[in-house]
Design a protein around this motif. Structure first.
Motif, PDB file in Angstrom:
ATOM      1  N   ASN A 184       0.826  -1.207   0.000  1.00 59.11           N
ATOM      2  CA  ASN A 184       0.000   0.000   0.000  1.00 59.11           C
ATOM      3  C   ASN A 184       0.860   1.257   0.000  1.00 59.11           C
ATOM      4  OD1 ASN A 184      -2.009  -1.878   0.257  1.00 59.11           O
ATOM      5  ND2 ASN A 184      -2.489  -1.407   2.388  1.00 59.11           N
ATOM      6  N   ALA A 185       0.363   2.275  -0.712  1.00 60.70           N
ATOM      7  CA  ALA A 185       1.087   3.542  -0.741  1.00 60.70           C
ATOM      8  C   ALA A 185       1.184   4.149   0.653  1.00 60.70           C
ATOM      9  CB  ALA A 185       0.394   4.512  -1.701  1.00 60.70           C
ATOM     10  N   GLY A 186       0.173   3.905   1.496  1.00 61.73           N
ATOM     11  CA  GLY A 186       0.184   4.469   2.844  1.00 61.73           C
ATOM     12  C   GLY A 186       1.173   3.814   3.771  1.00 61.73           C
ATOM     13  N   ALA A 187       1.772   2.678   3.363  1.00 58.44           N
ATOM     14  CA  ALA A 187       2.733   2.010   4.236  1.00 58.44           C
ATOM     15  C   ALA A 187       3.985   2.846   4.443  1.00 58.44           C
ATOM     16  CB  ALA A 187       3.102   0.642   3.663  1.00 58.44           C
ATOM     17  N   MET A 188       4.289   3.725   3.493  1.00 64.75           N
ATOM     18  CA  MET A 188       5.451   4.600   3.617  1.00 64.75           C
ATOM     19  C   MET A 188       5.088   5.978   4.152  1.00 64.75           C
ATOM     20  SD  MET A 188       8.312   3.135   2.831  1.00 64.75           S
ATOM     21  CE  MET A 188       9.370   4.531   2.463  1.00 64.75           C
ATOM     22  N   THR A 189       3.828   6.166   4.552  1.00 62.03           N
ATOM     23  CA  THR A 189       3.377   7.453   5.088  1.00 62.03           C
ATOM     24  C   THR A 189       3.532   7.449   6.607  1.00 62.03           C
ATOM     25  OG1 THR A 189       1.781   7.674   3.292  1.00 62.03           O
ATOM     26  CG2 THR A 189       1.454   9.068   5.216  1.00 62.03           C
ATOM     27  N   LYS A 190       4.157   8.479   7.136  1.00 61.78           N
ATOM     28  CA  LYS A 190       4.409   8.555   8.576  1.00 61.78           C
ATOM     29  C   LYS A 190       3.158   9.003   9.310  1.00 61.78           C
ATOM     30  CE  LYS A 190       9.267   9.806   7.882  1.00 61.78           C
ATOM     31  NZ  LYS A 190      10.307  10.838   8.082  1.00 61.78           N
ATOM     32  N   GLY A 191       2.967   8.446  10.501  1.00 67.31           N
ATOM     33  CA  GLY A 191       1.910   8.903  11.386  1.00 67.31           C
ATOM     34  C   GLY A 191       2.442   9.993  12.302  1.00 67.31           C
ATOM     35  N   THR A 192       2.256   9.807  13.591  1.00 68.23           N
ATOM     36  CA  THR A 192       2.790  10.777  14.560  1.00 68.23           C
ATOM     37  C   THR A 192       4.223  10.445  14.956  1.00 68.23           C
ATOM     38  OG1 THR A 192       1.754   9.470  16.318  1.00 68.23           O
ATOM     39  CG2 THR A 192       0.532  11.372  15.488  1.00 68.23           C
ATOM     40  N   THR A 193       4.747   9.324  14.478  1.00 70.02           N
ATOM     41  CA  THR A 193       6.148   8.964  14.699  1.00 70.02           C
ATOM     42  C   THR A 193       6.832   8.812  13.344  1.00 70.02           C
ATOM     43  OG1 THR A 193       5.749   6.565  14.700  1.00 70.02           O
ATOM     44  CG2 THR A 193       5.471   7.729  16.789  1.00 70.02           C
ATOM     45  N   LYS A 194       8.138   8.571  13.366  1.00 71.37           N
ATOM     46  CA  LYS A 194       8.885   8.412  12.123  1.00 71.37           C
ATOM     47  C   LYS A 194       8.806   6.999  11.572  1.00 71.37           C
ATOM     48  CE  LYS A 194      12.260  12.041  13.200  1.00 71.37           C
ATOM     49  NZ  LYS A 194      13.705  12.360  13.352  1.00 71.37           N
ATOM     50  N   GLU A 195       8.113   6.123  12.242  1.00 67.61           N
ATOM     51  CA  GLU A 195       8.078   4.715  11.873  1.00 67.61           C
ATOM     52  C   GLU A 195       7.246   4.493  10.618  1.00 67.61           C
ATOM     53  OE1 GLU A 195       7.098   0.459  14.065  1.00 67.61           O
ATOM     54  OE2 GLU A 195       5.936   2.245  14.552  1.00 67.61           O
ATOM     55  N   THR A 196       7.795   3.760   9.641  1.00 67.18           N
ATOM     56  CA  THR A 196       7.079   3.324   8.448  1.00 67.18           C
ATOM     57  C   THR A 196       7.413   1.857   8.193  1.00 67.18           C
ATOM     58  OG1 THR A 196       8.831   3.946   6.897  1.00 67.18           O
ATOM     59  CG2 THR A 196       7.202   5.658   7.465  1.00 67.18           C
ATOM     60  N   VAL A 197       6.949   1.319   7.085  1.00 68.90           N
ATOM     61  CA  VAL A 197       7.245  -0.067   6.749  1.00 68.90           C
ATOM     62  C   VAL A 197       8.731  -0.254   6.463  1.00 68.90           C
ATOM     63  CG1 VAL A 197       6.786   0.238   4.285  1.00 68.90           C
ATOM     64  CG2 VAL A 197       6.488  -2.012   5.309  1.00 68.90           C
ATOM     65  N   PRO A 236      -1.486   7.796  19.193  1.00 68.33           N
ATOM     66  CA  PRO A 236      -2.459   8.700  18.560  1.00 68.33           C
ATOM     67  C   PRO A 236      -2.167   8.860  17.063  1.00 68.33           C
ATOM     68  CG  PRO A 236      -1.665   9.632  20.622  1.00 68.33           C
ATOM     69  CD  PRO A 236      -0.830   8.427  20.356  1.00 68.33           C
ATOM     70  N   VAL A 237      -3.223   8.940  16.284  1.00 67.90           N
ATOM     71  CA  VAL A 237      -3.062   9.053  14.836  1.00 67.90           C
ATOM     72  C   VAL A 237      -2.789  10.499  14.464  1.00 67.90           C
ATOM     73  CG1 VAL A 237      -4.583   7.091  14.441  1.00 67.90           C
ATOM     74  CG2 VAL A 237      -5.529   9.399  14.427  1.00 67.90           C
ATOM     75  N   ARG A 238      -2.206  10.666  13.298  1.00 65.64           N
ATOM     76  CA  ARG A 238      -2.004  12.010  12.759  1.00 65.64           C
ATOM     77  C   ARG A 238      -3.186  12.337  11.856  1.00 65.64           C
ATOM     78  NH1 ARG A 238       0.338  14.082   8.017  1.00 65.64           N
ATOM     79  NH2 ARG A 238       1.106  12.031   7.382  1.00 65.64           N
ATOM     80  N   ARG A 239      -3.896  13.383  12.186  1.00 64.01           N
ATOM     81  CA  ARG A 239      -5.096  13.738  11.417  1.00 64.01           C
ATOM     82  C   ARG A 239      -4.762  14.803  10.381  1.00 64.01           C
ATOM     83  NH1 ARG A 239     -11.053  14.717  13.851  1.00 64.01           N
ATOM     84  NH2 ARG A 239     -10.802  12.450  14.002  1.00 64.01           N
ATOM     85  N   THR A 240      -5.212  14.549   9.165  1.00 66.08           N
ATOM     86  CA  THR A 240      -5.125  15.511   8.087  1.00 66.08           C
ATOM     87  C   THR A 240      -6.486  15.607   7.424  1.00 66.08           C
ATOM     88  OG1 THR A 240      -3.910  16.120   6.080  1.00 66.08           O
ATOM     89  CG2 THR A 240      -4.422  13.806   6.382  1.00 66.08           C
ATOM     90  N   GLU A 241      -6.636  16.463   6.480  1.00 59.40           N
ATOM     91  CA  GLU A 241      -7.921  16.658   5.809  1.00 59.40           C
ATOM     92  C   GLU A 241      -7.728  16.542   4.313  1.00 59.40           C
ATOM     93  OE1 GLU A 241      -9.459  20.414   7.134  1.00 59.40           O
ATOM     94  OE2 GLU A 241     -10.395  19.532   8.916  1.00 59.40           O
TER      95      GLU A 241
END
Length: 618
Positions: A44-57, A81-86
């Motif tokens: 998934n493209a979102g696997a390389m997207t960071k949340g509230t930490t620097k951790e990705t796949v 906690p998740v990172r919220r965007t719009e």
């Protein structure tokens, strides 16, 4: 010890029989589930997207799985906690989107794989959103082929459905089916983990499921399945009456007169009666002893079809609103929940306009029937039979607003213009982009009866913009571009760009060259099953999972724990104008893989830009 496939089959069987699940939490201690989850979501493209930490796949290891299991076994796992965007919605408003960190994504996928086999047999057959092997086209097929004779459409619209799901009610529904307090506590912790907004301030989540989470669609279906059960178990039995409509008295009277006219050989009167009878329905549409209620739901959008009076249609809408507010604490938008006459107006559902055909003069060929006598070959005579078989059927249409949206997107001042933002791309890429827009639009709206006209108009808009974009790029006229790239003697207008390559097949990009006619089967109309094809994989594990288990660095060749190095897309490696590719990048590009297994030291060298080691091993 039971394998993952065994107890997932047990979950599926208990769900089909309506039995509760117990001791599900201990299944989270199985590393095979995490490997399966990793193999499913790393692409998934979102696997390389960071949340509230620097951790990705990127940097995934077996130790990550074991650490997660140890925390779960000790009851000390804490959701981040998740990172919220719009993101923009189709109506111009903004939709909140929560982005979890990679570790939470992995655990959510494991939870989904455990719960989905159990709940899938329990979900309604009329629910299609976020479910395996179901799609928008499947929902529309049900409306077209099973809703004949509908009088009223009730369009359901729930205000902020996913943002207003009540946590207590959701957990109560799950607790009714799954008797495992530790699992419920884990889900409760996920729902209440909170989020960081665009200002990076922490906020609690008191309601709703985070849109963007892997397990959120499943939790939403579990919640809204209560609405499906209310419609199927309560409303449909109460608003279903009679086996069939009674025959129309006026229609039968004309039939008797027509029979007498044929007996008296009064052809003029017979033809006049035939024309009059064609204007009348054969069944009584106002039969007080006949009612039918049907429904279909896709995520939070639902549509009901009712055959009965308008007063009862309004009662159904009111009862739906009362149930949602009382049982699920959701609000039905009275302004947007429309009651539409099926023949005189059009309902909107999943981007289509839906209407019932009511034309007494609509006569179609309905196959062949035997006529009196025999032909010259001694065989029974056959002739085409005329009928009004389409009358009362459901038809799908592409809304006019679809054309307006694309005209607005590709024009300025009412005139189609070039797209300057892609003029730096190659001709091959430009043609591919325009073709992908046209093909995607057609494949979605191919069920509509007016798809050729509406999508044909969009094709002209895209074609004009494509030619002007290429003409502006090459600083020449549109006619010259048309003469250069148009393919002559084609059934459908076609533009083609070919890139020749030495020793390889040429790259071909095509715009147009396809029929825009109606396709009643929609996507997936054939019976091809890739699992039965000759190239069926030897195992169910993906290549990335096998490399993770095998544990061999492709750079230095050392054995031991490896870290999976991931990139977002291969285009980042092959991007023109960048520095010369390293050896590890060359093998990723050659193998067309977005990952390679490397040891910790080599992985650190790659990210630090100091890798200058030996060639990568195949």
């Amino acid at each position: 010890m039971q394998t993952a496939d065994v107890y997932l089959d047990i979950h599926r069987d208990r769900g089909a029989r309506g039995l509760p699940l117990e001791r599900v939490y201990r299944r989270l201690f199985d590393p095979a589930l995490y490997l399966r989850a990793y193999g499913r979501i790393y692409r998934n493209a979102g696997a390389m997207t960071k949340g509230t930490t620097k951790e990705t796949v990127d940097g995934m290891t077996l130790q990550k799985i074991h650490d997660t299991i140890d925390l779960l076994r000790a009851g000390r796992y804490r959701w981040t906690p998740v990172r919220r965007t719009e993101i923009p919605k189709a109506n111009g408003k903004m939709r909140p989107l929560g982005i979890p960190c990679w570790g939470d994504k992995l655990l959510q996928e494991v939870l989904r794989s455990l719960l989905e086999p159990y709940y899938e047999p329990r979900f309604s057959d009329h629910s299609y959103g976020f479910r395996p092997n179901r799609s928008c086209h499947a929902a529309l097929h049900e409306v077209v082929y099973r809703w004949r004779g509908t009088t009223w459409f009730i369009e359901g619209d729930i205000k902020g459905c996913f943002d207003n799901i009540d946590h207590e009610i959701l957990l109560r529904i799950i607790r009714r089916d799954i008797h495992d307090d530790r699992l419920l506590g884990l889900i409760d912790g996920m729902l209440r983990a909170g989020y960081l907004g665009t200002d990076w301030r922490y906020r609690d989540t008191t309601s709703g499921t985070p849109q963007g989470g892997i397990i959120s669609p499943l939790l939403s279906n579990i919640y809204l399945n209560e609405l499906d059960r209310f419609v199927e178990d309560t409303l449909i039995p109460q608003y279903t009456r009679g086996e069939a409509r009674r025959h129309s008295a006026e229609y039968r009277r004309i039939c008797h007169q027509l029979e007498e006219a044929w007996k008296n050989e009064d052809r003029e009167t017979a033809h006049h009666l035939l024309a009059e009878r064609r204007k009348l329905p054969s069944m009584d549409p106002c039969d007080p002893d006949y009612r039918r209620l049907r429904h279909v739901r896709y995520a939070d959008d639902f549509l009901l079809g009712f055959a009965g009076p308008a007063s009862e249609a309004r009662q159904i809408r009111d009862r739906l609103g009362e149930f949602l507010e009382r049982e699920l604490k959701l609000t039905l938008s009275v302004e947007k929940t429309l009651i539409t006459h099926a023949a005189d107006d059009r309902a909107r559902f999943l981007g289509y306009e839906i209407q019932v055909i009511r034309q007494g003069c609509l006569v179609t060929d309905d196959g062949l029937r035997t006529a009196p006598g025999v032909n010259s070959d001694g065989e029974p005579r056959v002739r085409k039979r005329k009928s009004r078989k389409r009358n009362g059927c459901i038809t799908l249409r592409v809304p006019r607003s679809v054309v307006s949206k694309y005209l607005k997107r590709y024009s300025r001042g009412g005139k189609v213009i070039h797209q300057k933002e892609i003029m730096d791309e190659t001709d091959y890429t430009i043609v591919q982009r325009f073709q992908s827009v046209l093909k995607g639009l057609y494949e979605y709206y191919c069920l509509a009866s007016n798809v050729a006209r509406r999508v044909g108009h969009v094709r002209w808009i895209l074609e004009t913009s494509l030619l002007k974009t290429l003409a502006s790029k090459h600083r020449c006229s549109v006619n010259r571009i048309d003469g250069t790239y148009r393919v002559p003697n084609q059934k459908y207008k076609t533009y083609r760009v070919v890139i020749t390559r030495s020793g390889k097949e040429p790259l071909v990009a095509t715009f147009g060259g396809m029929s825009l006619g109606k396709n009643p089967d929609g996507r997936g109309g054939n019976d091809f099953d890739p699992n039965l094809a000759w190239h069926r994989p030897a195992g169910t594990r993906s290549e990335a999972v096998m490399h993770l288990i095998y544990g061999k660095c492709v750079i230095c060749g050392c054995d031991g724990p490896v870290q999976m190095h991931h990139i977002r897309k291969l285009a980042d490696v092959n991007r023109p104008g960048r520095r010369p590719k390293e050896q590890w990048e060359r093998i990723m590009a050659a193998r067309r893989r977005k990952f390679i297994p490397v040891c910790k030291g080599c992985h650190e060298d790659i990210h630090a830009g100091r890798h200058d080691g030996p060639r990568l091993r195949q």
